[in-house]
Design an enzyme around this catalytic site. Structure first.
Site, short mmCIF file in Angstrom:
data_model
loop_
_atom_site.label_atom_id
_atom_site.label_comp_id
_atom_site.label_asym_id
_atom_site.label_seq_id
_atom_site.Cartn_x
_atom_site.Cartn_y
_atom_site.Cartn_z
N GLY A 14 88.46 30.89 46.06
CA GLY A 14 87.70 30.98 45.13
C GLY A 14 86.40 31.61 45.63
CB SER A 16 85.42 36.44 42.66
OG SER A 16 85.45 35.31 41.74
CE1 TYR A 155 83.35 19.45 41.58
CE2 TYR A 155 81.70 17.85 41.94
CZ TYR A 155 82.10 18.93 42.09
OH TYR A 155 81.64 19.69 42.98
CB ALA A 157 87.84 10.69 41.32
#
Length: 249
Positions: A14, A16, A155, A157
């Site tokens: 991830g 970019s 999120y 969790a």
């Protein structure tokens, strides 16, 4: 800039946009060769490629949706083909949504868990044969994992589970000389703030100025610095830790 990662081969998922982009560019600036991935084509990807070319080094920007196991596995194959080994892995890719728990669908739960947690498990597992003694895994968590955040149960969790995964792997992989840590950001100001209405962005800045000891939001560079430290040899005796980078929230 000091070349603290000179010659190291680093994978960042991830990369970019936002925090991931900052880590990619900082690692390249520190002398590492970087492989990163993105989910969607666009100017952010194109501009990242241009910036990496300016830094020199052997860098690769490829499309891979880490929410899909098959694409994670292909990313690991790409790392092996391009680099032959990995000295560091940064699990940064993630998604977030804001949904009342009573309205949280199985599909939305699964997408957030798969991208934020399952992807990290699979990335580490599939790249493990490429890592040897001295390698470092840095998982990007969230300060919210400890605090709890309304409307983000899925999120939160996933990020809390990331801490447990990290601590278990630190113990299991430690005898092989592989370190595993979490960097847990607070609120970091990324380009997403530029896309907000100016009034909302200023409101968020004011809110977190009141909530943090340093009275401001963090910058991407201030988050990338600790990540690079944990990837480097200077952190050779640090593993299983969660480093909060939150301005004293």
């Amino acid at each position: 800039m000091q070349k603290s990662l000179q010659g190291k081969k680093i994978l960042v998922t991830g990369g970019s946009r936002g925090i991931g982009r900052g880590i990619v560019l900082a690692a390249a600036g520190a002398g590492a060769d970087v492989l990163t991935c993105y989910r969607h084509e666009g100017e952010a990807v194109d501009s990242l490629v241009r910036e990496l070319k300016k830094s020199g080094g052997d860098h690769h920007v490829v499309r891979a949706d880490v929410g899909r196991i098959s694409e994670v596995d292909q990313l690991a194959v790409t790392a092996r083909e391009r680099f032959g080994r990995l000295d560091g892995v940064v699990n940064n890719a993630g998604v977030i949504s804001h949904i009342p728990f009573g309205e949280l669908t199985v599909q939305e739960w699964s997408e957030v868990i798969d991208t934020n947690l399952t992807a990290a498990y699979r990335v580490i597992q599939q790249t493990l044969p490429l890592m040897g003694a001295g390698a470092s895994v840095v998982n990007i968590g969230s300060r919210g994992a400890a605090a709890g955040i309304p409307l983000r149960a899925h999120y939160t969790a996933a990020k809390a589970a990331m801490i447990g995964l990290t601590r278990s792997l630190a113990r299991e992989l430690g005898p092989k000389g592989i370190r595993v840590n979490v960097v847990a950001p607070g609120v970091i100001e990324t380009e997403a703030f530029d896309a907000m209405p100016a009034e909302r962005a200023e409101g968020l800045r004011a809110t977190y100025a009141r909530k943090t000891a340093l009275a401001r939001l963090g910058t991407v560079a201030e988050l990338a610095g600790p990540v690079l430290f944990l990837l480097g040899d200077g952190a050779g005796y640090i593993t299983g830790e969660t480093l909060n980078v939150d301005g004293g929230i």
